[in-house]
Write an enzyme that holds these catalytic residues in place. Structure first.
Site, PDB file in Angstrom:
ATOM      1  CE  LYS A   1      -2.346   1.935   3.633  1.00 38.99           C
ATOM      2  NZ  LYS A   1      -2.012   3.352   3.640  1.00 38.99           N
TER       3      LYS A   1
ATOM      4  CG  ASP B   1      -5.503   4.460   1.199  1.00 44.05           C
ATOM      5  OD1 ASP B   1      -6.754   4.950   0.838  1.00 44.05           O
ATOM      6  OD2 ASP B   1      -5.237   4.271   2.487  1.00 44.05           O
TER       7      ASP B   1
ATOM      8  CE  LYS C   1      -7.707   7.037   3.817  1.00 46.14           C
ATOM      9  NZ  LYS C   1      -6.235   6.650   3.671  1.00 46.14           N
TER      10      LYS C   1
ATOM     11  CG  ASP D   1     -11.737  18.353  -5.647  1.00 45.50           C
ATOM     12  OD1 ASP D   1     -12.829  19.149  -5.927  1.00 45.50           O
ATOM     13  OD2 ASP D   1     -10.581  18.507  -5.769  1.00 45.50           O
TER      14      ASP D   1
ATOM     15  CB  THR E   1      -9.794   1.925  11.051  1.00 45.93           C
ATOM     16  OG1 THR E   1      -8.578   2.534  10.109  1.00 45.93           O
ATOM     17  CG2 THR E   1     -10.520   1.388   9.989  1.00 45.93           C
TER      18      THR E   1
ATOM     19  NE  ARG F   1       1.216   2.671  12.630  1.00 42.57           N
ATOM     20  CZ  ARG F   1       0.352   3.744  13.304  1.00 42.57           C
ATOM     21  NH1 ARG F   1       0.933   4.512  14.027  1.00 42.57           N
ATOM     22  NH2 ARG F   1      -0.852   3.440  12.916  1.00 42.57           N
TER      23      ARG F   1
END
Length: 246
Positions: free
Chosen positions: A40, A67, A69, A72, A131, A222
């Site tokens: 990602k 990713d 997002k 607009d 999340t 992570r």
């Protein structure tokens, strides 16, 4: 509910989030090559390196979840999705709160960009509720619905818009699988192996719980990228998922 993704090897349904600089991302990809299929690329890495980083990982045989997002007016999102797909991205994201017309434009752009790239149309995913957001944080933005109801309402609009699926927390995955059916992509961040630190995530589950709830793919950052041995951490998650699926 059985899904169209259940016969895919578990390791190929784990997306490693490279939320770091380019040198660290390349070093991690070197280690994970032959283990992880999906990487990602989020805003941190893409805004520093641009489409070149997507193209580089594609040349090395990885699938790329880009990713960014998008959120607009429809014209801008169509152009952004077209550029993202033309770089070779295999998944891309847009905010569902932009509305059905915006998501439809994003889908059109993804089709156009895939034609330029000469590959398959990327999976187009609608962001429901981040999340990192708790019910209290969502309410503070002025949303009156309870958080699970907001997620389901936004996901229903992705189906209306004809995009591939959603990004949502594992805690909403079962309801979304029921709503969207077996073929929808349900990509779940907020996945943490048992005992791992939560970081800035609020609504979390273990990898096995996310799959059991109906996730098509999980995003893990992570717990893999900051591990002393990222390959061992990735393989342990994949092994947990394979065991849980038997």
């Amino acid at each position: 509910m059985l899904t169209s993704f259940d016969n895919i090897p578990a390791a190929d349904r784990v997306i490693v989030a490279l939320d770091c600089d380019a040198w660290e991302a390349i070093a991690l990809a070197d280690k994970l090559e032959g283990h992880a299929k999906w990487l990602k690329i989020g805003m941190t890495l893409y805004y520093a390196e641009g489409p070149a980083i997507v193209k580089m990982f594609k040349r090395r045989g990885f699938n790329v979840f880009l990713d960014l997002k998008f959120h607009d007016i429809p014209h801008q999102v169509q152009g952004a999705a077209r550029s993202a797909a033309a770089s070779g991205a295999d998944m891309l994201t847009m905010h569902t709160v932009g509305g059905v017309a915006m998501m439809e434009a994003g889908q059109r752009g993804a089709v156009e960009g895939a034609g330029e790239y000469g590959g398959e149309v990327p999976a187009t995913l609608g962001i429901t509720v981040l999340t990192s957001m708790s019910p209290e944080a969502l309410a503070a933005t002025g949303v009156a619905r309870p958080l699970p109801e907001q997620v389901v309402a936004l996901a229903a609009q992705t189906a209306e818009a004809g995009i591939s699926g959603v990004v949502a927390s594992p805690q909403e995955a079962a309801a979304l699988r029921e709503l969207l059916g077996p073929d929808a992509y349900i990509v779940t961040p907020g996945v943490r192996p048992a005992g791992a630190a939560l970081g800035d995530q609020s609504r979390v589950a273990t990898p096995a719980q996310a799959f059991e709830a109906g996730a098509s793919h999980i995003v893990v950052g992570r717990p893999i990228t900051e591990a002393a041995d990222p390959v061992a951490a990735f393989d342990a998650i994949a092994a947990e998922l394979e065991s849980a699926s038997r």
